[in-house]
Design a protein around this motif. Structure first.
Motif, short mmCIF file in Angstrom:
data_model
loop_
_atom_site.label_atom_id
_atom_site.label_comp_id
_atom_site.label_asym_id
_atom_site.label_seq_id
_atom_site.Cartn_x
_atom_site.Cartn_y
_atom_site.Cartn_z
N ASN A 1 0.65 -1.14 0.00
CA ASN A 1 0.02 -0.05 -0.11
C ASN A 1 0.82 1.45 0.01
O ASN A 1 0.50 2.38 -0.43
N ASP B 1 3.55 1.88 -1.85
CA ASP B 1 3.93 2.16 -3.24
C ASP B 1 2.66 2.82 -3.71
O ASP B 1 2.85 3.59 -4.88
N ASN B 2 1.44 2.43 -3.49
CA ASN B 2 0.21 3.02 -4.21
C ASN B 2 -0.35 4.09 -3.49
O ASN B 2 -1.25 4.82 -4.06
N ARG B 3 0.17 4.60 -2.39
CA ARG B 3 -0.34 5.64 -1.88
C ARG B 3 0.34 7.10 -2.48
O ARG B 3 1.23 7.24 -2.87
N SER B 4 -0.62 8.25 -2.39
CA SER B 4 -0.40 9.35 -3.10
C SER B 4 0.34 10.27 -2.00
O SER B 4 0.71 9.83 -0.86
N GLU B 5 1.14 11.39 -2.66
CA GLU B 5 1.86 12.38 -1.77
C GLU B 5 1.04 13.04 -0.72
O GLU B 5 1.57 13.02 0.54
N LEU B 6 -0.06 13.01 -0.81
CA LEU B 6 -1.01 13.66 0.18
C LEU B 6 -1.21 12.67 1.31
O LEU B 6 -1.21 13.02 2.54
N GLU B 7 -1.53 11.46 0.99
CA GLU B 7 -1.72 10.34 2.01
C GLU B 7 -0.52 10.08 2.70
O GLU B 7 -0.61 9.93 3.87
N ARG B 8 0.76 10.21 2.07
CA ARG B 8 2.24 10.01 2.92
C ARG B 8 2.21 11.08 3.60
O ARG B 8 2.57 11.01 4.87
N THR C 1 0.11 13.22 5.03
CA THR C 1 -1.09 13.14 6.13
C THR C 1 -0.67 11.97 7.20
O THR C 1 -0.64 12.34 8.58
#
Length: 135
Positions: free
Chosen positions: A59, A61-68, A70
């Motif tokens: 997961n 690798d599939n997360r966006s910059e915003l999710e990381r 946060t």
């Protein structure tokens, strides 16, 4: 009698043409003295038979910059809150002996021969953890 003589002659003539050889063990695995060119073949064979798959936090690798971002912000906030609670409870001088309760966490601090022992118990789940700070 003639057939016995012919049989004996055939046996001796067959004996002349039969040669034996020594049985020699040659390992296949290079780790046990085998040919180093077998390494890739053994590795490919093992990988082809392997039914396990790696689940290494795919997961992430599939997360966006915003999710990381946060998640990083949440971790920093939780760290700051725990540091503040620690300073309020124990002060700047550090850990003191005794038992403490933080919500569902029960913490016991005591000295031992190994150093300062911190036992942490989650009263909801029964999970326990122990931290030893050497002298």
């Amino acid at each position: 009698m003639k057939s016995i003589i012919i049989t004996i002659i055939l046996i001796f003539s067959a004996y002349q043409y039969s040669f034996g050889q020594d049985l020699v063990y040659r390992p296949k695995n290079p780790a046990f003295g085998g040919d180093t060119f077998n390494y890739q073949w053994l590795l490919n064979s093992a990988e082809a038979q392997n039914t396990f798959t790696e689940d290494n936090d795919q997961n992430a690798d599939n997360r966006s910059e915003l999710e990381r971002f946060t998640e990083s912000l949440n971790n920093q906030l939780l760290s700051q809150i725990s540091r503040t609670l620690f300073n309020e409870q124990f002060g700047q001088e550090g850990l003191t002996e005794g038992t403490f309760s933080f919500g569902t966490l029960f913490i016991e601090i005591f000295p031992s021969g190994e150093g300062l022992v911190i036992n942490i118990l989650d009263t909801n789940t029964g999970d326990q953890s122990q931290v030893i700070i050497p002298n």
